[in-house]
Design an enzyme around this catalytic site. Structure first.
Site, short mmCIF file in Angstrom:
data_model
loop_
_atom_site.label_atom_id
_atom_site.label_comp_id
_atom_site.label_asym_id
_atom_site.label_seq_id
_atom_site.Cartn_x
_atom_site.Cartn_y
_atom_site.Cartn_z
N ILE A 71 -1.72 -2.44 2.64
CA ILE A 71 -0.45 -2.78 3.25
C ILE A 71 -0.67 -3.63 4.50
O ILE A 71 0.08 -4.56 4.78
CB ILE A 71 0.33 -1.50 3.61
CG1 ILE A 71 0.83 -0.81 2.34
CG2 ILE A 71 1.51 -1.81 4.51
CD1 ILE A 71 1.54 0.50 2.60
N TYR A 118 -3.36 15.82 7.39
CA TYR A 118 -2.76 14.49 7.26
C TYR A 118 -1.27 14.55 7.59
O TYR A 118 -0.76 13.72 8.35
CB TYR A 118 -2.96 13.96 5.85
CG TYR A 118 -2.33 12.61 5.60
CD1 TYR A 118 -2.88 11.45 6.15
CD2 TYR A 118 -1.17 12.49 4.84
CE1 TYR A 118 -2.30 10.21 5.94
CE2 TYR A 118 -0.58 11.25 4.63
CZ TYR A 118 -1.14 10.12 5.18
OH TYR A 118 -0.54 8.89 4.98
#
Length: 333
Positions: free
Chosen positions: A57, A212
């Site tokens: 990305i 995470y």
């Protein structure tokens, strides 16, 4: 014995919860479309800083920033991917002289400070900071600074970098008479709502999915807290957090609990280029000029994951983070 049993129960509970949320978000993503973002504003000559702009990305986001006319400072670790990045830019017909690569290792706070010093020494106003780079679902490990690595790379390093670069963002906002922007690339995993303020470094319990999720929730809490301070001080800077989408990526290779869902619906995931369109919308779209401190999904302002957290936790996390990083006054301004 009881501690072991408790740990196993926690692991099972959060793995099941994460699996349920993942399947839910996979199906939601399958129903979404990505509208191509064409920035109508000429950003010629303005400066942007992005972490991790060499692949995924990040690369397609960098591509879009260059197309809009911006000069981009990319913070990435030195290595062969550096030349690969410039080769890809040349193949795309983009101006490689508008990109400067500066070594940045987000697992090292000294590296973050060195990177920020080089950027500040350029004495250029920064119109845009995109905190993009991340690691995902890694085994338990501590950085050399003594922090759990996902919390350190995804959250602490970007908190520190934003603190150090904020004066240049304010300067750009004042010079351009248009608010500068900070974009935190978060994740829908933040909706797990996992936050252990009493054990941020996961010394008593570690689950790679929870770690995470915590780092990404912390980014959103940081977004909201900094937005409050920017408004209070009347600084011309806006800040946003976003979920770029469920992206077709090799990041899921080590997530065994997601393999079956990925095999079944992985073809419905968005591409890295499509995920970058959402980042670019958040970074450049004039439609967001009157908004700040918000969470976006699919280029729309949506209910943030922080709705799952007691409001006081936001202040507690901010204070704990400033203490960990020895920050007396955020942004020094």
């Amino acid at each position: 014995m009881m501690d072991t049993l408790r740990s196993i129960c926690f692991q099972l509970f959060f793995t099941v919860k994460m699996s349920f949320l993942s399947i839910k978000h996979f199906l939601e993503e399958a129903c979404r479309t990505v509208k191509p973002f064409n920035d109508p504003v000429n950003r010629q000559g303005e400066y942007a800083v992005i972490t991790g702009g060499n692949r995924g990305i990040g690369f397609y986001t960098l591509h879009g920033l260059l197309t809009s006319g911006m000069k981009v400072i990319a913070g990435c670790r030195d290595g062969r991917s550096k030349q690969q990045l410039f080769d890809k830019l040349e193949e795309a017909g983009l101006p490689t002289d508008s990109v400067e690569w500066i070594n940045l290792d987000l697992s090292s706070l000294d590296s973050v400070r060195d990177f920020a010093k080089i950027v500040l020494d350029k004495n250029v106003p920064i119109s845009l900071l995109i905190n993009n780079a991340a690691i995902m679902f890694t085994p338990y490990a501590l950085t050399k600074d003594g922090f759990e690595q996902q919390f350190a790379v995804n959250y602490l390093a970007h908190f520190l970098l934003t603190h150090l670069l904020l004066p240049r963002l304010i300067e750009a906002g004042e010079k351009n008479q248009k608010s500068s922007r900070i974009v935190n690339v978060s994740s829908d995993s933040s909706f797990l709502g996992y936050l252990r303020l009493d054990d941020l470094q996961a010394k008593s319990f570690y689950n790679k999915f929870c770690a995470y999720a915590q780092s990404k929730l912390a980014q959103v809490l940081f977004t909201e807290m900094l937005d409050t301070q920017l408004i209070q001080n009347n600084h011309p800077v806006k800040i946003y957090a976003l979920h770029p989408g469920v992206i077709r990526s090799n990041w899921y290779n080590d997530a065994w609990h997601l393999r079956i869902p990925i095999l079944l619906v992985g073809f419905l995931f968005k591409t890295e280029r499509e995920g970058a369109q959402r980042v670019l919308y958040t970074a450049l779209s004039p439609e967001l000029e009157n908004s700040s401190g918000v969470f976006l999904t699919d280029c729309k302002i949506t209910r943030p994951p922080t709705a799952l957290v007691c409001p006081s936790e936001r202040v507690k996390l901010w204070n704990a983070t400033c203490q960990l990083l020895n920050i007396k006054q955020f942004g020094n301004c």
